[in-house]
Enzyme design. Structure first.
Site, PDB file in Angstrom:
ATOM      1  N   LYS A  79      -5.614  11.640 -10.570  1.00 13.20           N
ATOM      2  CA  LYS A  79      -4.896  11.289 -11.648  1.00 13.20           C
ATOM      3  C   LYS A  79      -5.730  11.160 -12.685  1.00 13.20           C
ATOM      4  O   LYS A  79      -7.109  10.874 -12.791  1.00 13.20           O
ATOM      5  CB  LYS A  79      -4.438   9.856 -11.281  1.00 13.20           C
ATOM      6  CG  LYS A  79      -3.582   9.199 -12.302  1.00 13.20           C
ATOM      7  CD  LYS A  79      -3.038   7.750 -11.679  1.00 13.20           C
ATOM      8  CE  LYS A  79      -2.181   6.926 -12.839  1.00 13.20           C
ATOM      9  NZ  LYS A  79      -1.884   5.654 -12.196  1.00 13.20           N
ATOM     10  N   SER A 154       3.071   4.798 -12.487  1.00  9.34           N
ATOM     11  CA  SER A 154       2.856   5.479 -13.375  1.00  9.34           C
ATOM     12  C   SER A 154       2.195   6.898 -12.681  1.00  9.34           C
ATOM     13  O   SER A 154       1.750   7.919 -13.528  1.00  9.34           O
ATOM     14  CB  SER A 154       1.572   5.004 -14.123  1.00  9.34           C
ATOM     15  OG  SER A 154       0.474   4.620 -13.463  1.00  9.34           O
ATOM     16  N   SER A 178       2.026   1.516  -9.291  1.00 13.96           N
ATOM     17  CA  SER A 178       2.068   2.726  -9.829  1.00 13.96           C
ATOM     18  C   SER A 178       1.692   3.895  -8.545  1.00 13.96           C
ATOM     19  O   SER A 178       1.805   5.011  -8.837  1.00 13.96           O
ATOM     20  CB  SER A 178       0.909   2.937 -10.814  1.00 13.96           C
ATOM     21  OG  SER A 178       1.798   2.651 -12.038  1.00 13.96           O
TER      22      SER A 178
END
Ligand code: GLN
Length: 492
Positions: A79, A154, A178
Site C-alpha cells: 500500500k 482505504s 481499511s
C-alpha cells in the site's frame, strides 16, 4: 493469452519449489503482464509501468533458493502509505509528489528478510482517509466484481489487486476498517492485527493510536503466513509489544469444537442490508455446524463508536499531518515567507477529505472544545474497550458483518461524508479497543457483489480468529471464486 501463475503465497512457493520450469523470472513476467492488462481497468496500482519487475528481476538470483525463507521469491504488493527504500511513497496524495523513501518500513524489511519481493505501490484513499478509495489523487479503484462499484477503502488497491489475481498478497493498513472493509467489498481475506502486534515504523501516520499494518490475501492461511513474518517487537516503534509471536499456521484446522462465539446484538440491528444479514447468518450456522457454540452478547456502547472514532482519528491526523509543510517532503509552493509557503503548499496539494479531517481535528482539540469533544471521546473509547473485555470473558471471539452494505456504486456516497462515515460502524470498534479482526468472504449479493464475515478476537488472539476463519473457509468455497474483471477472466 497470458500464461497462468499461482495466485496464493502457498501456490507460488509450491510452483517455485516443485516445477523448475516455473522459475522466478517467468512467474514475475507473467504477473507483470497480468498487471499490464488489468490495471488500466481497475487502477489498483499507482503509476504502474512494469519497470519495477525489471528492477526486481535485475536484483534477484535467477536460481531461487527454495526453502530459504517462508516468502522466498514471493512478490507482495505494498500500500502506498508504507515506505520502501528508493521507491516513491505518495500516500495517494499530491503533496508527496516527487518524494522517494530513503528507508524501508520495518514490515517491508521483515518481508525482505523472509525472502519476499516488495512490488508495486497499491492505490488507496489519500493518507488512508476514506472508505471507498475515491479520495485518491490517482483516481478511484474499481471493484473487480463490478467496475461500476467501489473497491472499498482505504486499502482499495490492495483488495482489488488480490481479488483480481494481480497481486499474490499485499500489505494494507487499518485505522478504522481499511483492511477489513475493502477485503469484504472485493471478496478476499483481510486481517487487522491487535494494536502493538505489528511495528508501525515506516508507516506514514494517520491516527497513531489506531493504525496497524496487516495482510490482504486470497486465503486465511496466507494471512497467517504474512502475519508470522511481520509481527513482533521492533525497537524502532515503542508501541510494538514485547510478547512472543505464536505459530499462527500451527493453529489452523478444520474444526471449531470447544470454541464459544458471540453474536453482538448491536451488529445485527436495523439498517443492515438484509442480503448482508442473510449471508452472515448462514456463515454463523456453518460455524455452529463445525462445532462452535454460539451465544448472544451485548456491546452497548457501539452506537457511540463512529462519533468517537471520527473525533480521535481526526484529532490525531491534524497533528500527524502538520509535518507536510512543503519543506521536508514532496511538493512545495513558494511563498513570500515561510508561513505563506506552508499555507499555499497545504492549500494546493491536500485533497478535500484530508482538509476536512484536519479542520475537524483542529476544532476538537482547540481550547474551549477540547474537553467537550476530545476528552469525552477518550472516555467513551474506554467504555467501548470495556464492553469488549466483558464479552471476551463470555466467549472466544465474535462473529459480525464487516460492513452494513455491499460495495457502493462509484460516486454514490462521495458528496455525503456523514453517510460514508456511518458505514464504518462495525469496523472502527476494533481499532478503538485495540483488538484484532479478520474479514473472510461469506457470500454474494443477488447482484454478484461479495459479502464479508468479520471475526473479532481479544487483543493478541490472532491465532484464534485465524483458526475460525480458516475452518469456515475450508468448509465453503467463496474464496475459490474469481471476479469477472480479474486475471482469470482476461486469460480465459
Ligand atoms: N474509513 C475510515 C476512515 O475514513 C477508516 C480508514 C482507515 O482504516 N484507514 O477514517
Amino acid at each position: 493469452m497470458a500464461a497462468r501463475f499461482p495466485s496464493t503465497i502457498a501456490a507460488w512457493r509450491q510452483a517455485l519449489e516443485a516445477k523448475p520450469r516455473h522459475n522466478l523470472p517467468s512467474l514475475l513476467a507473467n504477473l507483470a503482464s497480468a498487471i499490464d492488462r488489468c490495471n488500466p481497468g481497475l487502477n489498483c496500482y499507482i503509476d504502474w509501468d512494469g519497470g519495477e519487475v525489471q528492477k526486481a528481476l535485475g536484483g534477484i538470483d535467477p536460481e531461487p533458493r527454495p526453502g530459504a525463507g517462508p516468502l522466498e521469491g514471493v512478490p507482495i504488493g505494498i500500500k502506498d502509505v508504507l515506505n520502501v527504500k528508493d521507491q516513491p511513497c505518495h500516500c495517494a496524495s499530491r503533496i508527496l509528489e516527487g518524494y522517494i523513501s530513503p528507508y524501508d518500513a520495518t514490515v517491508v524489511a521483515r518481508l525482505r528478510r523472509a525472502g519476499a519481493i516488495p512490488l508495486g505501490r497499491l492505490n488507496m484513499d489519500e493518507f488512508a482517509m476514506g472508505s471507498t478509495n475515491e479520495n485518491s489523487a490517482y483516481g478511484p479503484v474499481r471493484n473487480p466484481w463490478n467496475k461500476d462499484h467501489v473497491a472499498g477503502g482505504s486499502s482499495g488497491g490492495a483488495a482489488a489487486a488480490v481479488a483480481a489475481g494481480v497481486a499474490v498478497a499485499a500489505l494494507g493498513t487499518d485505522t478504522g476498517g481499511s483492511i477489513r472493509q475493502p477485503a469484504a467489498f472485493c471478496g478476499c481475506v483481510g486481517l487487522k492485527p491487535s494494536y502493538g502486534r505489528v511495528s508501525r515504523y515506516g508507516l506514514t501516520a494517520f491516527a497513531s493510536s489506531l493504525d496497524q499494518v496487516g495482510p490482504v490475501t486470497r486465503t486465511v492461511a496466507d494471512a497467517a503466513t504474512l502475519l508470522q513474518c511481520i509481527a513482533g517487537r521492533d525497537p524502532l516503534d515503542t508501541t510494538s509489544l514485547d510478547v512472543p509471536v505464536p505459530d499462527y499456521t500451527a493453529a489452523l484446522g478444520s474444526e471449531l469444537g470447544g470454541l464459544k462465539l458471540g453474536l453482538p446484538a448491536e451488529y445485527f440491528a436495523d439498517g443492515v442490508d438484509p442480503e448482508v444479514t442473510r449471508a452472515v447468518r448462514a456463515a454463523i450456522d456453518e460455524c455452529r455446524r463445525l462445532g462452535a457454540e454460539i451465544i448472544e452478547v451485548q456491546l452497548p456502547h457501539t452506537r457511540y463508536a463512529v462519533a468517537t472514532y471520527y473525533i480521535i482519528a481526526t484529532a490525531e491526523a491534524s497533528a500527524n499531518l502538520a509535518r507536510f509543510d512543503g519543506v521536508r517532503y514532496g511538493a512545495r509552493v513558494a511563498g513570500q515567507d515561510p508561513l505563506d509557503s506552508y499555507q499555499r503548499t497545504r492549500a494546493t496539494y491536500f485533497g478535500p477529505e484530508v482538509k476536512r479531517r484536519i479542520i475537524l481535528g483542529t476544532y476538537v482539540l482547540s481550547s474551549g472544545y477540547h474537553d467537550a469533544y476530545y476528552l469525552r471521546a477518550q472516555k467513551v473509547r474506554t467504555l467501548i474497550r470495556q464492553d469488549f473485555e466483558r464479552v471476551f470473558d463470555q466467549c472466544d471471539a465474535l462473529l459480525t458483518p464487516v460492513a452494513p452494505t455491499t460495495a457502493y456504486r462509484l460516486g454514490e456516497r462521495i458528496d455525503d461524508p456523514l453517510q460514508m462515515y456511518l458505514g464504518d460502524i462495525f469496523t472502527v470498534t476494533a481499532n478503538l479497543a485495540g483488538i484484532c479482526g479478520l474479514s473472510v468472504p461469506c457470500g454474494f449479493s443477488t447482484t454478484g457483489l461479495p459479502i464479508g464475515l468479520q471475526i473479532l478476537g481479544p487483543a493478541l488472539r490472532e491465532a484464534t480468529i485465524l483458526q475460525i476463519g480458516h475452518a469456515y473457509e475450508q468448509a465453503t468455497n467463496w474464496s475459490a471464486q474469481h471476479p469477472p474483471h480479474g486475471r482469470e477472466a482476461i486469460q480465459s
